[in-house]
Design a protein around this motif. Structure first.
Motif, PDB file in Angstrom:
ATOM      1  N   GLU A  97       0.850  -1.190   0.000  1.00 38.18           N
ATOM      2  CA  GLU A  97       0.000   0.000   0.000  1.00 38.18           C
ATOM      3  C   GLU A  97       0.884   1.237   0.000  1.00 38.18           C
ATOM      4  O   GLU A  97       2.019   1.210   0.460  1.00 38.18           O
ATOM      5  CB  GLU A  97      -0.925   0.003   1.214  1.00 38.18           C
ATOM      6  N   THR A 102      -3.847   5.496   0.784  1.00 41.83           N
ATOM      7  CA  THR A 102      -4.364   4.803   1.961  1.00 41.83           C
ATOM      8  C   THR A 102      -3.506   5.114   3.172  1.00 41.83           C
ATOM      9  O   THR A 102      -2.392   5.626   3.064  1.00 41.83           O
ATOM     10  CB  THR A 102      -4.385   3.278   1.749  1.00 41.83           C
ATOM     11  N   ARG A 103      -4.027   4.757   4.337  1.00 45.72           N
ATOM     12  CA  ARG A 103      -3.284   4.872   5.588  1.00 45.72           C
ATOM     13  C   ARG A 103      -3.832   3.855   6.575  1.00 45.72           C
ATOM     14  O   ARG A 103      -4.938   3.317   6.410  1.00 45.72           O
ATOM     15  CB  ARG A 103      -3.418   6.272   6.187  1.00 45.72           C
ATOM     16  N   ASN A 105      -5.540   2.725  10.040  1.00 46.45           N
ATOM     17  CA  ASN A 105      -6.602   3.324  10.853  1.00 46.45           C
ATOM     18  C   ASN A 105      -6.802   2.501  12.123  1.00 46.45           C
ATOM     19  O   ASN A 105      -5.858   2.217  12.841  1.00 46.45           O
ATOM     20  CB  ASN A 105      -7.891   3.456  10.030  1.00 46.45           C
ATOM     21  N   THR A 119      -6.564  -0.688   7.070  1.00 49.10           N
ATOM     22  CA  THR A 119      -6.234   0.496   6.299  1.00 49.10           C
ATOM     23  C   THR A 119      -7.514   1.057   5.697  1.00 49.10           C
ATOM     24  O   THR A 119      -8.566   0.414   5.713  1.00 49.10           O
ATOM     25  CB  THR A 119      -5.215   0.190   5.191  1.00 49.10           C
ATOM     26  N   MET A 120      -7.405   2.272   5.156  1.00 46.98           N
ATOM     27  CA  MET A 120      -8.586   2.947   4.619  1.00 46.98           C
ATOM     28  C   MET A 120      -8.214   3.811   3.430  1.00 46.98           C
ATOM     29  O   MET A 120      -7.051   4.195   3.248  1.00 46.98           O
ATOM     30  CB  MET A 120      -9.235   3.819   5.696  1.00 46.98           C
ATOM     31  N   ASP A 121      -9.234   4.096   2.612  1.00 49.02           N
ATOM     32  CA  ASP A 121      -9.085   5.020   1.488  1.00 49.02           C
ATOM     33  C   ASP A 121      -9.147   6.444   2.031  1.00 49.02           C
ATOM     34  O   ASP A 121     -10.144   6.842   2.646  1.00 49.02           O
ATOM     35  CB  ASP A 121     -10.214   4.785   0.487  1.00 49.02           C
ATOM     36  N   ASN A 122      -8.093   7.208   1.822  1.00 49.24           N
ATOM     37  CA  ASN A 122      -8.085   8.581   2.314  1.00 49.24           C
ATOM     38  C   ASN A 122      -9.117   9.463   1.619  1.00 49.24           C
ATOM     39  O   ASN A 122      -9.470  10.527   2.131  1.00 49.24           O
ATOM     40  CB  ASN A 122      -6.689   9.189   2.168  1.00 49.24           C
ATOM     41  N   LEU A 128     -10.143   0.528  -1.189  1.00 48.84           N
ATOM     42  CA  LEU A 128      -8.705   0.374  -1.360  1.00 48.84           C
ATOM     43  C   LEU A 128      -8.026  -0.246  -0.145  1.00 48.84           C
ATOM     44  O   LEU A 128      -6.879  -0.668  -0.230  1.00 48.84           O
ATOM     45  CB  LEU A 128      -8.058   1.751  -1.629  1.00 48.84           C
ATOM     46  N   GLY A 129      -8.724  -0.265   0.988  1.00 49.03           N
ATOM     47  CA  GLY A 129      -8.111  -0.716   2.223  1.00 49.03           C
ATOM     48  C   GLY A 129      -8.313  -2.193   2.484  1.00 49.03           C
ATOM     49  O   GLY A 129      -8.955  -2.917   1.712  1.00 49.03           O
TER      50      GLY A 129
END
Length: 294
Positions: A97, A102-103, A105, A119-122, A128-129
């Protein structure tokens, strides 16, 4: 239950307060501000608080370790701080990733001492996560795909099931785990709010196996019985509660973080406590947090 049962314990302007964790050894509450990346340490008995700014864009979540240290998610990297140290050292990086898409969370440690973190879609729109299991040696294994905003990770007291939420899909699932607690064996919907737009956010489990969850933009926290019924609702003096945990003496205090993110100027003027930390007494019996086996 009304907000008369809710006590303000830290007046602070957190843009996105999250991940409260009760440190029973020190008698402290740890929590973070994700988007003003800051680690907070609060002594509810005295009101004393300390803030530690972090580098990077996001501080996604934290976990406590069996050695007495802390694990923190910065953007897509996990970093570790030993007890009595102020130095954060690299521990693991999310495979495959990339920022800024993404980042990391929400996360929580299971009974085996592994961290489950998503992870998550910013952009808050695409799947995407994913959901990862992070073992004590730093190995990150992807357990679920197609996640927009990972949230609400919590484990049943028996260790045979866990809860997982995708806030932007408005769904909370109960995931069955195998006898080792390391593999997902089933997935069923606990609550689906796609038709109403309710945003289920952070969560924790009490000693009775009930799931407590914050409703972001919903101004309340709720408790689900094991069969999925909401059997308790508590109103808060803020629109955006974000996450919660049990702590205090005997783990009978429910701590709740909040956020001022997404509030209009008019809402902010009407909610002077937005972004603060609250405590609710007498609503349940919590259990101690699992600790990462570092």
């Amino acid at each position: 239950m009304s907000d008369r049962n809710v006590e303000l314990i830290q007046k602070v302007d957190a843009q996105l307060g999250e991940t409260p964790l009760w440190d029973a050894t020190r008698g402290l509450l740890w929590w973070i501000d994700i988007e003003q990346p800051t680690l907070w340490q609060l002594d509810p008995a005295s009101g004393a608080a300390e803030a530690e700014a972090h580098p990077g864009t996001y501080l996604g979540s934290i976990a406590m370790t069996r050695s007495g240290g802390l694990l923190a998610a910065r953007d897509l990297e996990l970093v570790h701080r030993a007890p009595q140290s102020r130095e954060w050292l690299p521990f693991a990086r999310t495979p495959g990733e990339a920022m800024p898409a993404t980042r990391l969370n929400d996360g929580r440690v299971d009974a085996n001492g592994s961290l489950w973190i998503g992870t998550m879609d910013n952009g808050l729109a695409q799947g995407l996560g994913g959901l990862y299991r992070v073992d004590p040696d730093g190995t990150m294994t992807r357990m679920l795909d197609d996640v927009i905003v990972s949230n609400g990770i919590a484990f049943a007291p028996d260790g045979r099931s866990m809860y997982f939420t995708d806030t932007r899909r408005h769904v909370t699932w109960r995931l069955g785990l195998d006898e080792t607690g390391r593999e997902i064996t089933s997935r069923e919907v606990l609550a689906d709010y796609a038709s109403t737009g309710i945003r289920p956010d952070g969560a924790c489990v009490d000693a009775d196996g009930c799931l407590w969850q914050a409703f972001f933009a919903g101004g309340q926290v709720v408790r689900y019985a094991p069969d999925g019924r909401i059997d308790r609702q508590i109103s808060l003096p803020v629109t955006n509660p974000t996450c919660l945990c049990f702590g205090g003496r005997d783990h009978k205090t429910l701590f709740v973080t909040s956020a001022f993110k997404f509030l209009s100027p008019e809402q902010l003027a009407a909610e002077p406590l937005a972004g603060s930390v609250f405590a609710i007494e007498g609503v349940g019996q919590g259990v101690p947090e699992n600790l990462f086996a570092l």
